[in-house]
Design an enzyme around this catalytic site. Structure first.
Site, PDB file in Angstrom:
ATOM      1  N   CYS A 112       0.804  -1.224   0.000  1.00 13.89           N
ATOM      2  CA  CYS A 112       0.000   0.000   0.000  1.00 13.89           C
ATOM      3  C   CYS A 112       0.836   1.273   0.000  1.00 13.89           C
ATOM      4  CB  CYS A 112      -0.941   0.009   1.198  1.00 13.89           C
ATOM      5  SG  CYS A 112      -2.109  -1.374   1.212  1.00 13.89           S
ATOM      6  N   HIS A 246      -3.405   7.217   2.927  1.00 14.66           N
ATOM      7  CA  HIS A 246      -3.808   5.938   2.344  1.00 14.66           C
ATOM      8  C   HIS A 246      -5.181   5.583   2.901  1.00 14.66           C
ATOM      9  CE1 HIS A 246      -4.092   1.814   1.265  1.00 14.66           C
ATOM     10  NE2 HIS A 246      -3.712   1.334   2.437  1.00 14.66           N
ATOM     11  N   ASN A 276     -10.164   0.208   0.050  1.00 13.23           N
ATOM     12  CA  ASN A 276      -8.709   0.224   0.089  1.00 13.23           C
ATOM     13  C   ASN A 276      -8.182  -0.240  -1.267  1.00 13.23           C
ATOM     14  OD1 ASN A 276      -5.978  -0.231   0.482  1.00 13.23           O
ATOM     15  ND2 ASN A 276      -6.217  -1.312   2.421  1.00 13.23           N
TER      16      ASN A 276
END
Length: 319
Positions: A112, A246, A276
């Site tokens: 990520c 994020h 996500n």
């Protein structure tokens, strides 16, 4: 000499998977998902739609926004954990599909945190002189490695791509970057598939996560990183105009904002609409905030991410 963001773009696949759709697939509810993650819907790549396809859509939008053409790009860096192939890398595939002239083109994998890592690498290429204009992309098809019977993970993730164009400038752009990793936590978030190592379990390479433990380490690590960014740049916490995090989980985002003493009104949130999207989430959130007028030229931004590995990173950016 600095690198400065001169264009942004994003792309989301057409198919939308809502929490109500997931209620029919696993033992979960819309209320359970929203209260614990903040996610209400996510986009899923079509059959045959690859990570490089998503990346190209976002890249075209960023190049157009910068009022440039693919011929103006002399570096391509892609952050992704879901490449089309072992090789050629996604950067090369994007270069070929867009018609970008021969130049360095590569991908890097930091889960990520991949876009922040890619942004930092491209920034160094520009600051050190080899490149003038870099295309930096975060792109993922996370749906390809999700176990859709695991209610702990399948509710979180979606597919998408975001991109920025960096250009050499005498005006401050990317001011400071902070990257880190700690492989001791590898077993808390992983996909057990590879080339040189045997599979560690029978999951077939699907994503596995110990959510509560990941949450605790993520919050602690991000709080430390935020403090380091503030201290290294002699800032007061109120001087940052926008936090662009994020989009992993609303609770992690809220904890980071609290550490910065920032109201949630100054935090860019897309987790509700996108879920996500791993390396794609930060550049997509940035593009959303610029295009809807919240982020304006001259604003001071803090971009941050935390991902499997564990990896983490932050960039302080004057837009």
């Amino acid at each position: 000499m600095y690198s400065r963001i001169v264009g942004t773009g994003k792309y989301l696949p057409q198919r939308i998977l809502t929490n109500f759709d997931l209620e029919k697939m696993v033992d979960t509810t819309d209320e359970w998902i929203r209260s614990r993650t903040g996610v209400e819907r996510r986009h899923i790549a079509a059959d045959g739609e690859t990570t490089s396809d998503l990346a190209c859509h976002a890249a075209r939008a960023a190049i157009e926004d910068a009022r440039l053409t693919p011929a103006d790009i002399d570096l391509v860096v892609v952050g992704t954990t879901t490449p089309d192939l072992i090789f050629p890398n996604v950067g090369c595939l994007v270069q070929e599909k867009l018609g970008i002239p021969p130049a360095p083109a590569f991908s890097l994998e930091a889960a990520c945190s991949g876009f922040i890592y890619a942004l930092c690498v491209a920034d160094q290429f520009i600051r050190c002189g080899p490149s003038r204009r870099a295309l930096v992309i975060g792109a993922e098809t996370m749906s390809r490695i999700i176990d859709w019977t695991d209610r702990e993970t399948c509710v979180l993730f979606g597919d998408g791509a975001g991109a920025v164009v960096l250009e050499r400038s005498e005006e401050p752009g990317i001011i400071y970057s902070n990257l880190g990793a700690d492989g001791r936590y590898r077993d808390l978030l992983y996909a057990a598939s590879g080339i040189s190592a045997p599979r560690a379990d029978l999951s077939g390479g699907l994503l596995r996560m110990k959510g509560n433990e990941v949450f605790r380490v993520a919050v602690k690590t991000l709080e430390t990183m935020v403090d380091e960014v503030i201290a290294a740049n002699s800032l007061e916490k109120g001087q940052i105009d926008w936090l662009i995090p994020h989009q992993a989980n609303i609770r992690i985002i809220q904890a980071t904002a609290k550490r910065l003493q920032m109201p949630m009104e100054r935090v860019i949130l897309t987790v509700r609409e996108h879920g996500n999207t791993s390396a794609a989430s930060v550049p997509m959130a940035l593009d959303c905030a610029i295009r809807d007028g919240r982020v304006k030229r001259g604003d001071l931004l803090l971009l941050e991410a935390f991902g499997g590995g564990f990896t983490w990173g932050a960039s302080l950016v004057r837009y």
